[in-house]
Scaffold this motif. Structure first.
Motif, PDB file in Angstrom:
ATOM      1  N   TRP A 119      41.936  40.963  49.112  1.00 22.88           N
ATOM      2  CA  TRP A 119      41.110  39.772  49.446  1.00 22.88           C
ATOM      3  C   TRP A 119      40.640  39.315  47.896  1.00 22.88           C
ATOM      4  O   TRP A 119      39.897  39.973  47.358  1.00 22.88           O
ATOM      5  N   CYS A 120      40.550  37.921  47.760  1.00 22.69           N
ATOM      6  CA  CYS A 120      39.688  37.394  46.612  1.00 22.69           C
ATOM      7  C   CYS A 120      38.337  37.465  46.770  1.00 22.69           C
ATOM      8  O   CYS A 120      37.686  37.250  47.871  1.00 22.69           O
ATOM      9  N   GLU A 121      37.668  38.240  45.958  1.00 19.63           N
ATOM     10  CA  GLU A 121      36.183  38.500  46.095  1.00 19.63           C
ATOM     11  C   GLU A 121      35.454  37.229  45.947  1.00 19.63           C
ATOM     12  O   GLU A 121      34.154  37.179  46.252  1.00 19.63           O
ATOM     13  N   ARG A 122      36.126  36.049  45.340  1.00 17.95           N
ATOM     14  CA  ARG A 122      35.296  34.846  45.167  1.00 17.95           C
ATOM     15  C   ARG A 122      35.472  33.895  46.464  1.00 17.95           C
ATOM     16  O   ARG A 122      34.527  33.402  46.733  1.00 17.95           O
ATOM     17  N   CYS A 123      36.794  33.770  46.829  1.00 18.98           N
ATOM     18  CA  CYS A 123      36.861  32.655  47.795  1.00 18.98           C
ATOM     19  C   CYS A 123      37.271  33.219  49.110  1.00 18.98           C
ATOM     20  O   CYS A 123      37.374  32.521  50.241  1.00 18.98           O
ATOM     21  N   GLY A 124      37.681  34.478  49.231  1.00 21.71           N
ATOM     22  CA  GLY A 124      37.800  35.191  50.452  1.00 21.71           C
ATOM     23  C   GLY A 124      39.308  34.946  51.096  1.00 21.71           C
ATOM     24  O   GLY A 124      39.760  35.403  51.897  1.00 21.71           O
ATOM     25  N   LEU A 167      40.787  39.020  42.360  1.00 26.60           N
ATOM     26  CA  LEU A 167      40.485  37.770  42.290  1.00 26.60           C
ATOM     27  C   LEU A 167      41.726  36.968  42.461  1.00 26.60           C
ATOM     28  O   LEU A 167      42.709  37.369  42.008  1.00 26.60           O
ATOM     29  N   CYS A 168      42.110  35.724  43.417  1.00 30.27           N
ATOM     30  CA  CYS A 168      43.364  35.285  43.535  1.00 30.27           C
ATOM     31  C   CYS A 168      43.504  34.536  42.118  1.00 30.27           C
ATOM     32  O   CYS A 168      42.675  34.366  40.965  1.00 30.27           O
ATOM     33  N   VAL A 169      44.626  33.972  41.672  1.00 30.01           N
ATOM     34  CA  VAL A 169      45.091  33.362  40.397  1.00 30.01           C
ATOM     35  C   VAL A 169      44.150  32.315  40.093  1.00 30.01           C
ATOM     36  O   VAL A 169      43.637  31.981  39.158  1.00 30.01           O
ATOM     37  N   THR A 170      43.787  31.271  41.325  1.00 31.36           N
ATOM     38  CA  THR A 170      42.962  30.172  40.814  1.00 31.36           C
ATOM     39  C   THR A 170      41.585  30.650  40.657  1.00 31.36           C
ATOM     40  O   THR A 170      41.106  30.098  39.468  1.00 31.36           O
ATOM     41  N   CYS A 171      40.834  31.454  41.231  1.00 31.68           N
ATOM     42  CA  CYS A 171      39.633  32.083  40.899  1.00 31.68           C
ATOM     43  C   CYS A 171      39.678  32.676  39.547  1.00 31.68           C
ATOM     44  O   CYS A 171      38.668  32.604  38.780  1.00 31.68           O
ATOM     45  N   LYS A 172      40.682  33.630  39.252  1.00 30.49           N
ATOM     46  CA  LYS A 172      40.956  34.145  38.013  1.00 30.49           C
ATOM     47  C   LYS A 172      40.843  33.275  36.942  1.00 30.49           C
ATOM     48  O   LYS A 172      40.129  33.388  35.853  1.00 30.49           O
TER      49      LYS A 172
HETATM   50 ZN   LIG Z   1      40.139  32.939  45.141  1.00 32.25          ZN
END
Ligand SMILES: [Zn+2]
Length: 143
Positions: free
Chosen positions: A111-116, A132-137
């Motif tokens: 799970w993305c630590e930032r957006c979940g 992190l997901c690609v977007t958040c990364k």
């Molecule tokens: Zn994310």
């Protein structure tokens, strides 16, 4: 005949809104598990190969070191050190994958630590330590 290509940007799909709490299907969990396990096996094979290369380098050092000058010895020592640090690096990655598999069992992995949002399977397979997901990364890197 060329197709009209300029309609592509106009018909963009609206992003699916994640309202409910994100969940991952068990099928997807299995896919991640398989990807991680495959990655681990790959790394283990790589690790074994590196180890046998180290052994070979050592053997070379022992067998044909008689005619070596200092430069040869230096090169071999350097090669060996390179191989060892490579092996350590691979072992570190194996540990990461193993830890990821444990966390996957506990439901706390992927799970993305930032957006979940769930991190895509392909990304997890390529980078098992991704948090992190690609977007958040990308957003994090842009800062
Ligand atoms: Zn994310």
């Amino acid at each position: 005949m060329a197709k009209p290509a300029d309609t592509r940007t106009a018909g963009r799909k609206p992003a699916a809104k994640a309202t409910a709490q994100a969940t991952r299907s068990s099928a997807e969990t299995e896919k991640i598990r398989a990807a991680l396990a495959a990655r681990r096996d790959e790394l283990r094979a790589e690790y074994d190969q590196t180890l046998s290369e180290i052994t070979e380098l050592q053997r070379d050092r022992l067998t044909d070191s008689a005619g070596d000058d200092q430069a040869d010895t230096g090169t071999k020592t350097f090669e060996r050190e390179q191989e060892i640090s490579l092996a350590n690096n691979i072992r570190e990655r194996i540990t990461q994958v193993e830890r990821a598999l444990e966390r996957l069992d506990e439901g706390g992995y992927g799970w993305c630590e930032r957006c979940g949002n769930p991190i895509p399977v392909e990304r997890l397979a390529a980078f098992p330590s991704a948090t992190l997901c690609v977007t958040c990364k990308q957003l994090a890197e842009r800062r």
